[in-house]
Design an enzyme around this catalytic site. Structure first.
Site, mmCIF file in Angstrom:
data_model
loop_
_atom_site.group_PDB
_atom_site.id
_atom_site.type_symbol
_atom_site.label_atom_id
_atom_site.label_comp_id
_atom_site.label_asym_id
_atom_site.label_seq_id
_atom_site.Cartn_x
_atom_site.Cartn_y
_atom_site.Cartn_z
ATOM 1 N N ASP A 67 0.831 -1.201 0.000
ATOM 2 C CA ASP A 67 0.000 0.000 0.000
ATOM 3 C C ASP A 67 0.868 1.255 0.000
ATOM 4 O O ASP A 67 1.998 1.236 0.487
ATOM 5 C CB ASP A 67 -0.906 -0.027 1.248
ATOM 6 C CG ASP A 67 -2.100 0.901 1.123
ATOM 7 O OD1 ASP A 67 -2.352 1.428 0.014
ATOM 8 O OD2 ASP A 67 -2.784 1.108 2.141
ATOM 9 N N ASN A 74 -11.158 -2.601 -5.186
ATOM 10 C CA ASN A 74 -10.403 -1.647 -5.996
ATOM 11 C C ASN A 74 -11.103 -1.271 -7.309
ATOM 12 O O ASN A 74 -10.718 -0.311 -7.978
ATOM 13 C CB ASN A 74 -8.976 -2.155 -6.272
ATOM 14 C CG ASN A 74 -8.050 -2.056 -5.070
ATOM 15 O OD1 ASN A 74 -7.161 -2.892 -4.882
ATOM 16 N ND2 ASN A 74 -8.234 -1.033 -4.236
HETATM 17 C C1 IPE Z 1 -5.560 -2.745 -0.207
HETATM 18 O O1 IPE Z 1 -5.181 -1.414 -0.333
HETATM 19 C C2 IPE Z 1 -5.529 -3.426 -1.542
HETATM 20 C C3 IPE Z 1 -4.211 -3.618 -2.138
HETATM 21 C C4 IPE Z 1 -3.059 -3.276 -1.605
HETATM 22 C C5 IPE Z 1 -4.217 -4.240 -3.434
HETATM 23 P P1 IPE Z 1 -6.261 -0.261 -0.499
HETATM 24 O O2 IPE Z 1 -5.482 1.009 -0.616
HETATM 25 O O3 IPE Z 1 -7.204 -0.573 -1.587
HETATM 26 O O4 IPE Z 1 -7.032 -0.324 0.889
HETATM 27 P P2 IPE Z 1 -7.961 0.763 1.609
HETATM 28 O O5 IPE Z 1 -9.022 1.171 0.642
HETATM 29 O O6 IPE Z 1 -7.080 1.922 1.966
HETATM 30 O O7 IPE Z 1 -8.478 0.064 2.816
HETATM 31 C C1 IPE Z 2 -1.668 0.170 -3.306
HETATM 32 O O1 IPE Z 2 -1.405 1.528 -3.358
HETATM 33 C C2 IPE Z 2 -1.852 -0.439 -4.675
HETATM 34 C C3 IPE Z 2 -3.228 -0.873 -4.972
HETATM 35 C C4 IPE Z 2 -4.237 -0.806 -4.155
HETATM 36 C C5 IPE Z 2 -3.457 -1.409 -6.289
HETATM 37 P P1 IPE Z 2 -2.571 2.586 -3.374
HETATM 38 O O2 IPE Z 2 -2.911 2.900 -4.787
HETATM 39 O O3 IPE Z 2 -3.697 2.155 -2.529
HETATM 40 O O4 IPE Z 2 -1.848 3.839 -2.719
HETATM 41 P P2 IPE Z 2 -2.481 4.895 -1.714
HETATM 42 O O5 IPE Z 2 -3.062 4.138 -0.573
HETATM 43 O O6 IPE Z 2 -3.530 5.633 -2.492
HETATM 44 O O7 IPE Z 2 -1.338 5.754 -1.322
HETATM 45 MG MG MG Z 3 -4.119 2.388 -0.557
#
Ligand code: IPE
Ligand code: IPE
Ligand code: MG
Length: 255
Positions: free
Chosen positions: A23, A71
């Protein structure tokens, strides 16, 4: 002896299965005035550094959360980018993973019609190419959600009850576990989440019931084998009790 290792890690107590919630890509990009998708791209070298680190440390299963069932709520451009990114990554990296002896497996709802056919094909290619590898299994949790996984297991069991092949009175914890996406996958010993968030976001809900969690503020594109080793070192300080009393507690009436 691992020449890059700078932190204390007991190589006899390395977790068999490490799960990672990768993340922070979007925040990493925003901090640099870049588009969120450039953050995802910057996560690729981090991922492969971690693969090399995990191999050196002797991790046998590495599960990475690449796309959750939630997502899809992101904007269309980002979702499309992530689909294509997975296609490209598999094309560019599958031979390297194969040469390293890594078995690639995808876990999630791949029948979902929103998943592009070309990605389904690339997944099958990578899984076929690497299916006999034994050094480490790398699981891509893609279009994965722990709740949907449990729902699908329940549906399969309900069908079994309906057709008479399962007796409802025989349904146990093991029956559910046997109907999850990867029944042969050991439960994760350690789940790491980067970027400072402290939640599961639907990752391995069933399997991580007794996992140790390590949360690190490092944004995913800045994560590497050294940070992996540090997280494993933290894991090794934990006392995994599985419901038992703390060793040496006063409470044993036989003493
Ligand atoms: C969890 O991260 C999913 C992945 C890392 C693929 P998100 O960024 O989607 O999670 P939330 O929405 O902050 O809980
Ligand atoms: C995790 O990084 C990757 C996926 C969920 C695919 P994020 O895209 O959630 O990054 P933040 O949380 O917005 O920084
Ligand atoms: Mg995220």
């Amino acid at each position: 002896m691992i020449e890059w290792l700078t932190t204390e890690v007991d190589l006899d107590n390395v977790p068999v299965h490490v799960g990672i919630i990768m993340d922070g890509n979007g925040r990493w990009a925003n901090a640099r005035g870049l588009h969120r998708t450039q953050g995802h791209a910057a996560g690729e070298p981090a991922l492969f550094d971690v693969v090399h680190g995990a191999l050196d440390l002797g991790v046998k299963w590495l599960t990475v959360y690449t796309f959750s069932t939630e997502n899809w709520n992101r904007d269309e451009y980002e979702v499309e980018f992530l689909m294509q990114f997975n296609v490209d990554l598999l094309e560019r990296r599958r031979d390297e993973l194969n040469d390293l002896g890594v078995r690639v497996i995808f876990m999630g709802d791949l029948d979902d019609e929103r998943v592009p056919n070309v990605l389904r094909d690339r997944i099958r290619d990578a899984e076929d190419l690497t299916k006999d590898n034994t050094t480490m299994t790398m699981v891509f949790a893609f279009n994965y959600g722990g709740r949907v996984e449990i729902v699908e297991a329940c549906q399969a069991i309900a069908r079994g009850v309906a057709d008479g092949s399962i007796d409802a009175r025989d349904v146990t914890v093991d029956t559910i576990a046997e109907h999850l996406y990867l029944p042969d996958m050991p439960d994760p010993d350690l789940v790491i989440r980067t970027s400072g968030e402290q939640r599961t976001s639907n990752f391995l809900l069933w399997e991580a019931a007794y996992s140790e969690y390590v949360f690190t503020p490092v944004l995913w594109p800045d994560f590497d084998r050294h940070e992996l080793a540090r997280c494993i070192g933290e894991y090794q300080t934990r006392d995994r009790r599985f419901g038992r009393a703390v060793d040496g507690s006063l409470g044993d009436i036989t003493e």
